[in-house]
Design a protein around this motif. Structure first.
Motif, mmCIF file in Angstrom:
data_model
loop_
_atom_site.group_PDB
_atom_site.id
_atom_site.type_symbol
_atom_site.label_atom_id
_atom_site.label_comp_id
_atom_site.label_asym_id
_atom_site.label_seq_id
_atom_site.Cartn_x
_atom_site.Cartn_y
_atom_site.Cartn_z
ATOM 1 N N VAL A 63 15.271 -70.633 44.359
ATOM 2 C CA VAL A 63 13.869 -70.905 44.667
ATOM 3 C C VAL A 63 13.051 -69.709 44.191
ATOM 4 C CG1 VAL A 63 12.220 -71.485 46.477
ATOM 5 C CG2 VAL A 63 14.602 -72.220 46.696
ATOM 6 N N CYS A 64 12.097 -69.953 43.289
ATOM 7 C CA CYS A 64 11.328 -68.843 42.723
ATOM 8 C C CYS A 64 9.876 -69.242 42.527
ATOM 9 C CB CYS A 64 11.959 -68.383 41.409
ATOM 10 S SG CYS A 64 12.204 -69.700 40.213
ATOM 11 N N ASN A 69 10.078 -65.350 49.855
ATOM 12 C CA ASN A 69 11.334 -64.645 49.579
ATOM 13 C C ASN A 69 12.090 -65.333 48.457
ATOM 14 O OD1 ASN A 69 11.012 -62.847 51.908
ATOM 15 N ND2 ASN A 69 11.446 -64.666 53.132
ATOM 16 N N PRO A 70 11.666 -65.131 47.205
ATOM 17 C CA PRO A 70 12.347 -65.807 46.106
ATOM 18 C C PRO A 70 13.805 -65.360 46.006
ATOM 19 C CG PRO A 70 10.758 -64.203 45.266
ATOM 20 C CD PRO A 70 10.603 -64.242 46.750
ATOM 21 N N GLY A 71 14.643 -66.284 45.576
ATOM 22 C CA GLY A 71 16.061 -65.973 45.400
ATOM 23 C C GLY A 71 16.906 -67.209 45.603
ATOM 24 N N VAL A 72 18.217 -66.996 45.622
ATOM 25 C CA VAL A 72 19.159 -68.096 45.814
ATOM 26 C C VAL A 72 19.295 -68.349 47.310
ATOM 27 C CG1 VAL A 72 21.537 -68.871 45.473
ATOM 28 C CG2 VAL A 72 20.388 -67.554 43.684
ATOM 29 N N ALA A 87 13.889 -72.331 53.468
ATOM 30 C CA ALA A 87 14.935 -71.305 53.412
ATOM 31 C C ALA A 87 14.465 -70.070 52.649
ATOM 32 C CB ALA A 87 16.194 -71.880 52.776
ATOM 33 N N ALA A 88 13.473 -70.235 51.754
ATOM 34 C CA ALA A 88 12.920 -69.106 50.999
ATOM 35 C C ALA A 88 11.684 -68.524 51.685
ATOM 36 C CB ALA A 88 12.584 -69.542 49.574
ATOM 37 N N GLY A 89 11.443 -68.881 52.923
ATOM 38 C CA GLY A 89 10.348 -68.283 53.682
ATOM 39 C C GLY A 89 9.023 -69.003 53.586
ATOM 40 N N GLY A 90 8.961 -70.104 52.882
ATOM 41 C CA GLY A 90 7.715 -70.864 52.763
ATOM 42 C C GLY A 90 6.880 -70.426 51.566
ATOM 43 N N PHE A 91 5.697 -71.017 51.456
ATOM 44 C CA PHE A 91 4.799 -70.731 50.336
ATOM 45 C C PHE A 91 4.350 -69.276 50.340
ATOM 46 C CE2 PHE A 91 3.885 -75.368 50.730
ATOM 47 C CZ PHE A 91 4.202 -75.732 49.435
#
Length: 196
Positions: A63-64, A69-72, A87-91
């Motif tokens: 997710v980027c 929090n971009p990442g896998v 899971a990536a912390g939202g927008f």
């Protein structure tokens, strides 16, 4: 006949000895999907030892873009884009919240990119121009340039060569600096080109 059986038996025993003893140092081998030791009494599933394999039912999604929090991230199989985003912390700040279909399914190994509002506007403008047949002469490849009236492969090659030698075109009129493109040729394509 007895002699043949004896020779065959000796050869089988020798082969079995080589296979059982091995020919070097003992090394540990992990065969994915099978237990290290099989036993008739064992009913437990084999346990993976930090092999990098996800637990059954989990998938990885990259997710980027405009997320906190971009990442896998790891999400359960059968998750939606909304689950991966959570899971990536939202927008993140400035995210184009409607650019990605959050109800869409995600798959293992997928890259899920969330653009900013500015990126989304630019992509929308480029899509509209492409649908209208507008060609960006600063980025177009030979095939795209050949869609312009009066521009064949040779002239498209000249445009690309000029661009590579001299840099970006600052205005649409700058295309007349390319050898062979004069005012008459420019008038045919002026409504179909842009510079960005």
């Amino acid at each position: 006949m007895m002699k043949k059986r004896t020779v065959l038996t000796v050869l089988c025993l020798a082969a079995a000895g080589i296979l059982c003893c091995g020919c070097g140092e003992k090394s540990e081998t992990l065969i994915i999907g099978s237990a290290r030791e099989s036993s008739a009494e064992s009913t437990e599933a084999p346990v993976e030892e930090s092999s990098g394999i996800l637990p059954s039912g989990e998938i990885c999604v990259y997710v980027c873009g405009a997320v906190r929090n971009p990442g896998v991230v790891e999400v359960p199989s059968g998750s939606r884009a909304a689950d991966a985003l959570a899971a990536a912390g939202g927008f993140g700040e400035g995210a184009a919240r409607e650019a990605v279909n959050l109800a869409d399914w995600v798959t293992d190994g997928q890259m899920l990119y969330f653009p900013t509002e500015e990126e989304d506007r630019e992509a929308g403008a480029e899509k509209a121009e492409a649908e209208a047949g507008i060609v960006n002469i600063n980025t177009a490849d030979k095939a795209a340039l050949c869609t312009l009236p009066g521009i064949g492969e040779s002239r498209a090659g000249d445009i690309i060569a000029y661009r590579e030698a001299n840099g970006r075109f600052e205005s649409c009129e700058d295309i007349m600096k390319v050898p062979g493109i004069k005012n008459a040729a420019y008038e045919k394509i002026r409504d179909k080109i842009t510079v960005k």
